[in-house]
Design a protein around this motif. Structure first.
Motif, PDB file in Angstrom:
ATOM      1  N   PRO A 114      -7.157 128.720 -12.253  1.00  0.00           N
ATOM      2  CA  PRO A 114      -6.012 128.643 -13.161  1.00  0.00           C
ATOM      3  C   PRO A 114      -5.569 130.058 -13.514  1.00  0.00           C
ATOM      4  CG  PRO A 114      -8.035 128.188 -14.341  1.00  0.00           C
ATOM      5  CD  PRO A 114      -8.398 128.315 -12.888  1.00  0.00           C
ATOM      6  N   HIS A 115      -4.277 130.264 -13.534  1.00  0.00           N
ATOM      7  CA  HIS A 115      -3.820 131.587 -13.929  1.00  0.00           C
ATOM      8  C   HIS A 115      -2.596 131.467 -14.826  1.00  0.00           C
ATOM      9  CE1 HIS A 115      -2.138 130.682  -9.936  1.00  0.00           C
ATOM     10  NE2 HIS A 115      -1.034 131.183 -10.412  1.00  0.00           N
ATOM     11  N   GLN A 116      -2.528 132.448 -15.707  1.00  0.00           N
ATOM     12  CA  GLN A 116      -1.414 132.543 -16.627  1.00  0.00           C
ATOM     13  C   GLN A 116      -0.953 133.998 -16.625  1.00  0.00           C
ATOM     14  OE1 GLN A 116      -4.668 131.573 -18.269  1.00  0.00           O
ATOM     15  NE2 GLN A 116      -4.396 129.553 -17.392  1.00  0.00           N
ATOM     16  N   PHE A 117       0.326 134.183 -16.863  1.00  0.00           N
ATOM     17  CA  PHE A 117       0.875 135.534 -16.876  1.00  0.00           C
ATOM     18  C   PHE A 117       1.488 135.821 -18.234  1.00  0.00           C
ATOM     19  CE2 PHE A 117       1.014 134.249 -12.451  1.00  0.00           C
ATOM     20  CZ  PHE A 117       0.304 135.281 -11.885  1.00  0.00           C
ATOM     21  N   ALA A 125       5.848 144.931 -18.282  1.00  0.00           N
ATOM     22  CA  ALA A 125       4.423 144.917 -17.933  1.00  0.00           C
ATOM     23  C   ALA A 125       3.974 143.461 -17.832  1.00  0.00           C
ATOM     24  CB  ALA A 125       3.613 145.659 -18.981  1.00  0.00           C
ATOM     25  N   THR A 126       3.161 143.172 -16.843  1.00  0.00           N
ATOM     26  CA  THR A 126       2.690 141.813 -16.616  1.00  0.00           C
ATOM     27  C   THR A 126       1.185 141.825 -16.459  1.00  0.00           C
ATOM     28  OG1 THR A 126       4.757 141.273 -15.506  1.00  0.00           O
ATOM     29  CG2 THR A 126       2.905 139.793 -15.116  1.00  0.00           C
ATOM     30  N   ALA A 127       0.514 140.947 -17.187  1.00  0.00           N
ATOM     31  CA  ALA A 127      -0.938 140.831 -17.100  1.00  0.00           C
ATOM     32  C   ALA A 127      -1.281 139.412 -16.667  1.00  0.00           C
ATOM     33  CB  ALA A 127      -1.581 141.142 -18.444  1.00  0.00           C
ATOM     34  N   GLU A 128      -2.233 139.302 -15.755  1.00  0.00           N
ATOM     35  CA  GLU A 128      -2.732 138.000 -15.348  1.00  0.00           C
ATOM     36  C   GLU A 128      -3.990 137.702 -16.153  1.00  0.00           C
ATOM     37  OE1 GLU A 128      -4.156 137.710 -11.337  1.00  0.00           O
ATOM     38  OE2 GLU A 128      -4.683 135.618 -11.563  1.00  0.00           O
ATOM     39  N   ILE A 129      -4.054 136.494 -16.689  1.00  0.00           N
ATOM     40  CA  ILE A 129      -5.282 136.024 -17.308  1.00  0.00           C
ATOM     41  C   ILE A 129      -5.657 134.726 -16.615  1.00  0.00           C
ATOM     42  CG2 ILE A 129      -4.886 137.166 -19.528  1.00  0.00           C
ATOM     43  CD1 ILE A 129      -3.989 134.461 -20.660  1.00  0.00           C
ATOM     44  N   SER A 130      -6.885 134.370 -16.700  1.00  0.00           N
ATOM     45  CA  SER A 130      -7.359 133.129 -16.102  1.00  0.00           C
ATOM     46  C   SER A 130      -8.197 132.408 -17.146  1.00  0.00           C
ATOM     47  CB  SER A 130      -8.177 133.430 -14.847  1.00  0.00           C
ATOM     48  OG  SER A 130      -8.565 132.229 -14.222  1.00  0.00           O
ATOM     49  N   ASP A 131      -7.513 131.678 -18.011  1.00  0.00           N
ATOM     50  CA  ASP A 131      -8.174 131.000 -19.115  1.00  0.00           C
ATOM     51  C   ASP A 131      -8.307 129.515 -18.784  1.00  0.00           C
ATOM     52  OD1 ASP A 131      -8.694 129.605 -21.564  1.00  0.00           O
ATOM     53  OD2 ASP A 131      -7.999 131.373 -22.665  1.00  0.00           O
ATOM     54  N   ALA A 132      -9.529 129.080 -18.519  1.00  0.00           N
ATOM     55  CA  ALA A 132      -9.775 127.685 -18.162  1.00  0.00           C
ATOM     56  C   ALA A 132      -9.380 126.750 -19.298  1.00  0.00           C
ATOM     57  CB  ALA A 132     -11.237 127.495 -17.784  1.00  0.00           C
ATOM     58  N   GLY A 133      -9.472 127.213 -20.540  1.00  0.00           N
ATOM     59  CA  GLY A 133      -9.087 126.395 -21.687  1.00  0.00           C
ATOM     60  C   GLY A 133      -7.605 126.064 -21.672  1.00  0.00           C
ATOM     61  N   VAL A 134      -6.774 127.031 -21.304  1.00  0.00           N
ATOM     62  CA  VAL A 134      -5.334 126.792 -21.197  1.00  0.00           C
ATOM     63  C   VAL A 134      -5.073 125.761 -20.103  1.00  0.00           C
ATOM     64  CG1 VAL A 134      -3.110 127.823 -20.584  1.00  0.00           C
ATOM     65  CG2 VAL A 134      -4.685 129.069 -22.081  1.00  0.00           C
ATOM     66  N   ALA A 135      -5.726 125.928 -18.968  1.00  0.00           N
ATOM     67  CA  ALA A 135      -5.553 124.995 -17.849  1.00  0.00           C
ATOM     68  C   ALA A 135      -6.012 123.593 -18.235  1.00  0.00           C
ATOM     69  CB  ALA A 135      -6.309 125.499 -16.632  1.00  0.00           C
ATOM     70  N   VAL A 154       1.400 129.312 -15.673  1.00  0.00           N
ATOM     71  CA  VAL A 154       1.986 129.458 -16.994  1.00  0.00           C
ATOM     72  C   VAL A 154       2.463 130.899 -17.135  1.00  0.00           C
ATOM     73  CG1 VAL A 154       1.540 129.345 -19.485  1.00  0.00           C
ATOM     74  CG2 VAL A 154       0.454 127.694 -17.935  1.00  0.00           C
ATOM     75  N   GLU A 155       3.712 131.062 -17.523  1.00  0.00           N
ATOM     76  CA  GLU A 155       4.278 132.388 -17.736  1.00  0.00           C
ATOM     77  C   GLU A 155       4.740 132.481 -19.184  1.00  0.00           C
ATOM     78  OE1 GLU A 155       7.251 133.183 -14.760  1.00  0.00           O
ATOM     79  OE2 GLU A 155       5.877 132.670 -13.128  1.00  0.00           O
ATOM     80  N   VAL A 156       4.177 133.432 -19.903  1.00  0.00           N
ATOM     81  CA  VAL A 156       4.476 133.602 -21.320  1.00  0.00           C
ATOM     82  C   VAL A 156       5.186 134.932 -21.500  1.00  0.00           C
ATOM     83  CG1 VAL A 156       3.491 133.760 -23.646  1.00  0.00           C
ATOM     84  CG2 VAL A 156       2.394 132.306 -21.911  1.00  0.00           C
ATOM     85  N   GLU A 157       6.375 134.894 -22.086  1.00  0.00           N
ATOM     86  CA  GLU A 157       7.110 136.126 -22.345  1.00  0.00           C
ATOM     87  C   GLU A 157       6.926 136.515 -23.803  1.00  0.00           C
ATOM     88  OE1 GLU A 157      11.580 137.998 -21.989  1.00  0.00           O
ATOM     89  OE2 GLU A 157      11.088 136.226 -20.831  1.00  0.00           O
ATOM     90  N   GLY A 158       6.720 137.786 -24.017  1.00  0.00           N
ATOM     91  CA  GLY A 158       6.528 138.312 -25.367  1.00  0.00           C
ATOM     92  C   GLY A 158       6.542 139.820 -25.319  1.00  0.00           C
ATOM     93  N   LEU A 159       5.715 140.448 -26.134  1.00  0.00           N
ATOM     94  CA  LEU A 159       5.615 141.905 -26.153  1.00  0.00           C
ATOM     95  C   LEU A 159       4.184 142.319 -25.872  1.00  0.00           C
ATOM     96  CD1 LEU A 159       7.766 142.903 -29.266  1.00  0.00           C
ATOM     97  CD2 LEU A 159       8.406 143.051 -26.860  1.00  0.00           C
TER      98      LEU A 159
END
Length: 174
Positions: A114-117, A125-135, A154-159
């Motif tokens: 599972p991956h989220q950005f 700037a873009t960071a990949e996270i792999s949170d099994a809880g989100v998945a 999942v792609e989350v836009e913010g700061l």
């Protein structure tokens, strides 16, 4: 590069490329010189990079490179789980889990993880996270409505932290 011991050290990008080649070989696939070069360009980019930017960089060493050349290589790299497409940006980023994982461990890490950005709306700037809880939460919510997901990004836009700590941009500036 020379370390303090005088032994030659492998650059991080080279290590990642070697891991990618070993992972492909275990799967019966081949990281051809062109695919390796495209992967290198993605890894060396400071932020997610689009196909045409990759094509421009590739033409520096392969003047006959054309869009299909790049798209075929990108499709292969995505299929192998070595890079991800960030849909929001229509750009590509290296898969940190696949490329930082030891190539000789014998597992197939990161192929379908599972991956989220997290995408900074100010600096990109873009960071990949792999949170099994989100998945798991997403899969649970899908099951509640009778949906059977196969894959989710999942792609989350913010700061990002740097932009959040800095001053707000002037109105109209971006």
């Amino acid at each position: 590069m020379e370390g303090k011991t005088g032994m030659t050290q492998v650059a991080p990008t080279e290590t990642s490329l070697d891991h990618a080649a070993a992972l492909c070989a275990r799967r019966g696939a081949q990281l051809t010189p062109l695919r390796r070069q495209v992967l290198r360009l993605v890894l060396e980019a400071e932020s997610p990079v689009g196909a045409y930017a990759l094509l421009d960089r590739l033409k520096a060493s392969r003047d006959r490179a054309a869009p299909p050349t790049v798209y075929r290589a990108l499709d292969f790299l995505v299929e192998q789980g070595l890079i991800h497409k960030v849909e929001r940006l229509n750009a590509f980023i290296g898969c940190t889990d696949a490329l930082d994982h030891p190539a000789d461990c014998g597992c197939d890490a990161a192929h379908d993880h599972p991956h989220q950005f997290l995408i900074c709306g100010r600096c990109g700037a873009t960071a990949e996270i792999s949170d099994a809880g989100v998945a798991a939460a997403l899969a649970r919510a899908a099951r509640q409505v009778g949906f059977a997901p196969r894959r989710a990004t999942v792609e989350v836009e913010g700061l990002c932290a740097r932009c959040a700590a800095g001053p707000e941009p002037a109105p109209g500036a971006a």
